[in-house]
Design a protein around this motif. Sequence first.
Motif, PDB file in Angstrom:
ATOM      1  N   ALA A  53       0.807  -1.258  -0.142  1.00 21.15           N
ATOM      2  CA  ALA A  53       0.148  -0.041  -0.144  1.00 21.15           C
ATOM      3  C   ALA A  53       0.882   1.123  -0.019  1.00 21.15           C
ATOM      4  O   ALA A  53       0.527   2.114  -0.589  1.00 21.15           O
ATOM      5  CB  ALA A  53      -1.096   0.111   1.266  1.00 21.15           C
ATOM      6  N   ALA A  54       1.961   1.351   0.914  1.00 23.78           N
ATOM      7  CA  ALA A  54       2.818   2.533   0.828  1.00 23.78           C
ATOM      8  C   ALA A  54       3.403   2.494  -0.507  1.00 23.78           C
ATOM      9  O   ALA A  54       3.659   3.688  -1.080  1.00 23.78           O
ATOM     10  CB  ALA A  54       3.890   2.167   1.957  1.00 23.78           C
ATOM     11  N   GLU A  55       4.033   1.563  -1.070  1.00 22.34           N
ATOM     12  CA  GLU A  55       4.736   1.615  -2.504  1.00 22.34           C
ATOM     13  C   GLU A  55       3.681   2.253  -3.634  1.00 22.34           C
ATOM     14  O   GLU A  55       4.079   2.871  -4.470  1.00 22.34           O
ATOM     15  CB  GLU A  55       5.338   0.228  -2.999  1.00 22.34           C
ATOM     16  N   THR A  56       2.461   1.650  -3.435  1.00 17.78           N
ATOM     17  CA  THR A  56       1.292   2.218  -4.399  1.00 17.78           C
ATOM     18  C   THR A  56       1.236   3.673  -4.103  1.00 17.78           C
ATOM     19  O   THR A  56       0.969   4.491  -4.986  1.00 17.78           O
ATOM     20  CB  THR A  56       0.119   1.554  -4.209  1.00 17.78           C
ATOM     21  N   GLU A  62       4.311   9.930  -7.509  1.00 21.74           N
ATOM     22  CA  GLU A  62       5.025  10.430  -8.294  1.00 21.74           C
ATOM     23  C   GLU A  62       4.534  10.530  -9.794  1.00 21.74           C
ATOM     24  O   GLU A  62       4.882  11.538 -10.494  1.00 21.74           O
ATOM     25  CB  GLU A  62       6.186   9.024  -8.703  1.00 21.74           C
ATOM     26  N   LEU A  63       3.308   9.805 -10.038  1.00 26.50           N
ATOM     27  CA  LEU A  63       2.581   9.924 -11.322  1.00 26.50           C
ATOM     28  C   LEU A  63       1.726  11.540 -11.206  1.00 26.50           C
ATOM     29  O   LEU A  63       1.820  12.216 -12.115  1.00 26.50           O
ATOM     30  CB  LEU A  63       1.610   9.028 -11.498  1.00 26.50           C
ATOM     31  N   ALA A  64       1.461  11.992  -9.965  1.00 30.04           N
ATOM     32  CA  ALA A  64       0.897  13.072  -9.693  1.00 30.04           C
ATOM     33  C   ALA A  64       1.538  14.425 -10.016  1.00 30.04           C
ATOM     34  O   ALA A  64       1.473  15.488 -10.366  1.00 30.04           O
ATOM     35  CB  ALA A  64      -0.089  13.234  -8.247  1.00 30.04           C
ATOM     36  N   GLU A 125       6.528  13.420  -0.945  1.00 26.72           N
ATOM     37  CA  GLU A 125       7.439  13.351   0.271  1.00 26.72           C
ATOM     38  C   GLU A 125       6.981  12.456   1.428  1.00 26.72           C
ATOM     39  O   GLU A 125       7.657  11.619   1.924  1.00 26.72           O
ATOM     40  CB  GLU A 125       7.982  14.626   0.892  1.00 26.72           C
ATOM     41  N   GLN A 126       5.685  12.688   1.823  1.00 24.55           N
ATOM     42  CA  GLN A 126       5.070  11.979   3.101  1.00 24.55           C
ATOM     43  C   GLN A 126       5.041  10.576   2.564  1.00 24.55           C
ATOM     44  O   GLN A 126       5.170   9.897   3.634  1.00 24.55           O
ATOM     45  CB  GLN A 126       3.787  12.871   3.120  1.00 24.55           C
ATOM     46  N   ALA A 127       4.452  10.150   1.419  1.00 21.47           N
ATOM     47  CA  ALA A 127       4.460   8.710   1.134  1.00 21.47           C
ATOM     48  C   ALA A 127       5.695   8.301   1.089  1.00 21.47           C
ATOM     49  O   ALA A 127       5.668   7.031   1.467  1.00 21.47           O
ATOM     50  CB  ALA A 127       3.653   8.821  -0.418  1.00 21.47           C
ATOM     51  N   THR A 128       6.628   8.811   0.654  1.00 21.01           N
ATOM     52  CA  THR A 128       7.870   8.214   0.579  1.00 21.01           C
ATOM     53  C   THR A 128       8.426   7.916   1.934  1.00 21.01           C
ATOM     54  O   THR A 128       9.241   6.818   2.382  1.00 21.01           O
ATOM     55  CB  THR A 128       8.873   9.169  -0.150  1.00 21.01           C
ATOM     56  N   THR A 129       8.287   8.991   2.695  1.00 20.05           N
ATOM     57  CA  THR A 129       8.770   8.822   4.144  1.00 20.05           C
ATOM     58  C   THR A 129       7.980   7.497   4.901  1.00 20.05           C
ATOM     59  O   THR A 129       8.597   6.829   5.496  1.00 20.05           O
ATOM     60  CB  THR A 129       8.126   9.939   5.165  1.00 20.05           C
ATOM     61  N   ARG A 131       6.697   5.133   3.196  1.00 26.30           N
ATOM     62  CA  ARG A 131       7.226   3.909   2.598  1.00 26.30           C
ATOM     63  C   ARG A 131       8.593   3.304   3.070  1.00 26.30           C
ATOM     64  O   ARG A 131       8.799   2.109   3.304  1.00 26.30           O
ATOM     65  CB  ARG A 131       7.301   4.177   0.962  1.00 26.30           C
ATOM     66  N   ASP A 132       9.477   4.423   3.344  1.00 32.08           N
ATOM     67  CA  ASP A 132      10.745   4.037   3.969  1.00 32.08           C
ATOM     68  C   ASP A 132      10.599   3.541   5.322  1.00 32.08           C
ATOM     69  O   ASP A 132      11.452   2.474   5.799  1.00 32.08           O
ATOM     70  CB  ASP A 132      11.708   5.295   3.760  1.00 32.08           C
ATOM     71  N   GLU A 133       9.866   4.083   6.222  1.00 34.31           N
ATOM     72  CA  GLU A 133       9.674   3.585   7.661  1.00 34.31           C
ATOM     73  C   GLU A 133       9.034   2.068   7.444  1.00 34.31           C
ATOM     74  O   GLU A 133       9.827   1.528   8.034  1.00 34.31           O
ATOM     75  CB  GLU A 133       8.939   4.574   8.318  1.00 34.31           C
ATOM     76  N   VAL A 134       8.232   1.866   6.626  1.00 32.45           N
ATOM     77  CA  VAL A 134       7.642   0.344   6.545  1.00 32.45           C
ATOM     78  C   VAL A 134       8.746  -0.427   6.033  1.00 32.45           C
ATOM     79  O   VAL A 134       8.824  -1.546   6.594  1.00 32.45           O
ATOM     80  CB  VAL A 134       6.460   0.264   5.788  1.00 32.45           C
TER      81      VAL A 134
END
Length: 245
Positions: A53-56, A62-64, A125-129, A131-134
């Motif tokens: 879910a985080a990678e999605t 990135e698409l947005a 940036e928030q989604a990447t953070t 994703r990296d935490e998970v």
Amino acid sequence: MKAPASAQRRLLDLNKVDTTLLRLAHRRKHLPEHAEVLRIQAELATIDDELTAAETAVADGELAQRRAEADLEPVRERRARDQARIDAGDVDAKALRGLVDEAAHLDRRIGELEDLELEAMEQLEQATTVRDEVAGRRAGLDARLKEAVAARTKVAQQIDTEAKGQLAVRAGYVAEVPGDLFALYEKIRQHLGSGAAALVARRCEGCGLEANASDLRSYAAAAADDVVRCAECGRILVRTAESGL
């Protein structure tokens, strides 16, 4: 059935080995280390869903951002072209007023698109953070799983080594027992879990019941090489000096 008293007593040694083998098999099947492996695997299954879910979310972000950049670029290019014509001064007054109005409109549009781009960047940036935490938590779980598997393997190998030694001892005992006596022992063991038991102080150590007077007389009257069976549980009853007969 008849068998030497020494062979009957050897059944008690064989029974101890078989009891040990059962204990080892039960221990191997119910290793706490195995339960830990299963628990971590369950955690990994859950966190894998979370990571997907985080990678999605990152991919969507990135698409947005790419879309926001793609929407902004042609507007900036058109604004730059209009400004170049305004600066050149090669248009009449009416056309110039049109260019100025359009430039103002484009400036507003650029501002709106830049706000959207900034929002997309912040969301990415928030989604990447996240994703990296998970991903970090998953890496930690993966390391713990490897340690747990190694621990389980080590304990299982120790049990297997002990069981192998017990099997070697068992083979030596079996060689000392007549074939028909061993066959009877195995048949009873498959049914009751143990095939022989000592008669100690008039009590069968297999079922734990004390023999009645009639059964005790029968046991005492039997020849030393007679194979006696417990009247209560059916196990081969091995008479010893402690039987109390």
